[in-house]
Design a protein around this motif. Structure first.
Motif, PDB file in Angstrom:
ATOM      1  N   SER A   1      63.850  59.252  59.699  1.00  0.00           N
ATOM      2  CA  SER A   1      64.189  57.821  59.696  1.00  0.00           C
ATOM      3  C   SER A   1      64.147  57.221  61.096  1.00  0.00           C
ATOM      4  O   SER A   1      63.955  56.013  61.250  1.00  0.00           O
ATOM      5  CB  SER A   1      65.566  57.602  59.076  1.00  0.00           C
TER       6      SER A   1
ATOM      7  N   ASP B   1      63.690  53.165  64.199  1.00  0.00           N
ATOM      8  CA  ASP B   1      63.106  51.912  63.749  1.00  0.00           C
ATOM      9  C   ASP B   1      63.994  51.293  62.671  1.00  0.00           C
ATOM     10  O   ASP B   1      64.287  51.941  61.660  1.00  0.00           O
ATOM     11  CB  ASP B   1      61.709  52.172  63.186  1.00  0.00           C
TER      12      ASP B   1
ATOM     13  N   GLU C   1      63.540  49.070  60.308  1.00  0.00           N
ATOM     14  CA  GLU C   1      62.969  48.981  58.970  1.00  0.00           C
ATOM     15  C   GLU C   1      62.867  50.352  58.312  1.00  0.00           C
ATOM     16  O   GLU C   1      63.130  50.509  57.125  1.00  0.00           O
ATOM     17  CB  GLU C   1      61.594  48.313  59.015  1.00  0.00           C
ATOM     18  N   TYR C   2      62.519  51.359  59.110  1.00  0.00           N
ATOM     19  CA  TYR C   2      62.435  52.718  58.573  1.00  0.00           C
ATOM     20  C   TYR C   2      63.830  53.195  58.167  1.00  0.00           C
ATOM     21  O   TYR C   2      64.001  53.856  57.144  1.00  0.00           O
ATOM     22  CB  TYR C   2      61.836  53.640  59.625  1.00  0.00           C
TER      23      TYR C   2
ATOM     24  N   ARG D   1      66.336  51.274  57.247  1.00  0.00           N
ATOM     25  CA  ARG D   1      66.733  50.562  56.028  1.00  0.00           C
ATOM     26  C   ARG D   1      66.067  51.197  54.816  1.00  0.00           C
ATOM     27  O   ARG D   1      66.696  51.374  53.758  1.00  0.00           O
ATOM     28  CB  ARG D   1      66.328  49.088  56.126  1.00  0.00           C
ATOM     29  N   TYR D   2      64.783  51.535  54.956  1.00  0.00           N
ATOM     30  CA  TYR D   2      64.057  52.166  53.855  1.00  0.00           C
ATOM     31  C   TYR D   2      64.719  53.493  53.472  1.00  0.00           C
ATOM     32  O   TYR D   2      64.922  53.781  52.279  1.00  0.00           O
ATOM     33  CB  TYR D   2      62.603  52.385  54.270  1.00  0.00           C
TER      34      TYR D   2
ATOM     35  N   ILE E   1      55.346  54.347  57.797  1.00  0.00           N
ATOM     36  CA  ILE E   1      55.842  53.160  58.493  1.00  0.00           C
ATOM     37  C   ILE E   1      54.717  52.135  58.650  1.00  0.00           C
ATOM     38  O   ILE E   1      54.965  50.920  58.644  1.00  0.00           O
ATOM     39  CB  ILE E   1      56.466  53.520  59.865  1.00  0.00           C
TER      40      ILE E   1
ATOM     41  N   LEU F   1      54.814  50.376  55.387  1.00  0.00           N
ATOM     42  CA  LEU F   1      56.071  49.649  55.216  1.00  0.00           C
ATOM     43  C   LEU F   1      56.064  48.336  55.997  1.00  0.00           C
ATOM     44  O   LEU F   1      56.510  47.303  55.491  1.00  0.00           O
ATOM     45  CB  LEU F   1      57.232  50.537  55.677  1.00  0.00           C
ATOM     46  N   ARG F   2      55.541  48.369  57.200  1.00  0.00           N
ATOM     47  CA  ARG F   2      55.489  47.150  58.016  1.00  0.00           C
ATOM     48  C   ARG F   2      54.531  46.115  57.441  1.00  0.00           C
ATOM     49  O   ARG F   2      54.673  44.923  57.700  1.00  0.00           O
ATOM     50  CB  ARG F   2      55.081  47.512  59.442  1.00  0.00           C
TER      51      ARG F   2
ATOM     52  N   ARG G   1      54.029  45.847  54.079  1.00  0.00           N
ATOM     53  CA  ARG G   1      54.351  45.622  52.676  1.00  0.00           C
ATOM     54  C   ARG G   1      54.488  44.146  52.309  1.00  0.00           C
ATOM     55  O   ARG G   1      53.991  43.748  51.242  1.00  0.00           O
ATOM     56  CB  ARG G   1      55.604  46.406  52.272  1.00  0.00           C
TER      57      ARG G   1
END
Length: 203
Positions: A19, A22, A24-25, A27-28, A59, A62-63, A65
């Motif tokens: 994780s 980052d 966002e990572y 949170r994911y 990632i 994810l960025r 998405r």
């Protein structure tokens, strides 16, 4: 150097090392990965995005998405299935997403294959869920790249016309959609561990 198996964040929570720092990572990891997902639209999205991820880091996907959701109509299956060559050409010029013709075309084909299913995609995918393991993995080395179940799911989806759904990609889907829980022992998300940060499951 390899990442540590577990890391402690600035909020005091112990997490799986992947994780990282980052936001966002993180949170994911905290809110999505390993959380059982039964919404057919979100599962269709995950099938497609895991296909886009092949050969890349998660990632990276994810960025992007939000852009993927925009260009693929929030992964509304009927609208994606209606896309054609002009849409493919338009997306090949969109720098906000992964501009890979094969993966773009696979997303459209996967939507068409989904419409041909005789059951919801959620029911089909979850029919391949393995039995829950009794203890969480202690190290990343204990987490498989593929399993008997992911191989069987891959074979079934391919037979039904889906593309970019190999066994490794389908195991990543199983992890992401909570069919398996590969949070390491000691991670606050690991089964049986007390949560030490607020956690709101994905709708």
């Amino acid at each position: 150097m390899p990442r540590p198996e577990l890391i402690r964040g600035d909020d005091g929570a112990v997490r799986c090392g992947w994780s990282g720092a980052d936001p966002e990572y993180r949170r994911y990891h905290d809110e999505e990965w390993g959380t059982p997902q039964h919404d057919s639209v979100r599962l269709f999205e995950k099938v497609c995005l895991e296909g886009f991820q092949a050969g890349l880091s998660w990632i990276t996907i994810l960025r992007r998405r939000p852009a993927f959701r925009e260009v693929f109509h929030e992964f509304d299956v009927e609208r994606v299935a209606a896309m054609g060559e002009p849409d493919v050409l338009r997306l090949l010029g969109d720098e906000r997403i992964i501009r890979h013709r094969g993966k773009i075309e696979a997303t459209i084909q996967n939507a068409r294959a989904t419409l041909e299913l005789d059951e919801p995609i959620e029911r089909l995918i979850w029919s391949f869920a393995p039995a829950r393991r009794e203890t969480p993995p202690a190290t990343f080395a204990e987490v498989p790249a593929l399993t008997t179940e992911s191989t069987a799911l891959s074979k079934e989806l391919r037979a039904r016309g889906f593309r970019f759904v190999g066994p490794t990609t389908m195991y990543a889907l199983m992890q992401a959609a909570g069919l398996v829980d590969d949070h390491l022992g000691g991670c606050f998300r690991s089964p049986g561990n007390a949560l030490d940060v607020p956690f709101q499951p994905v709708e």
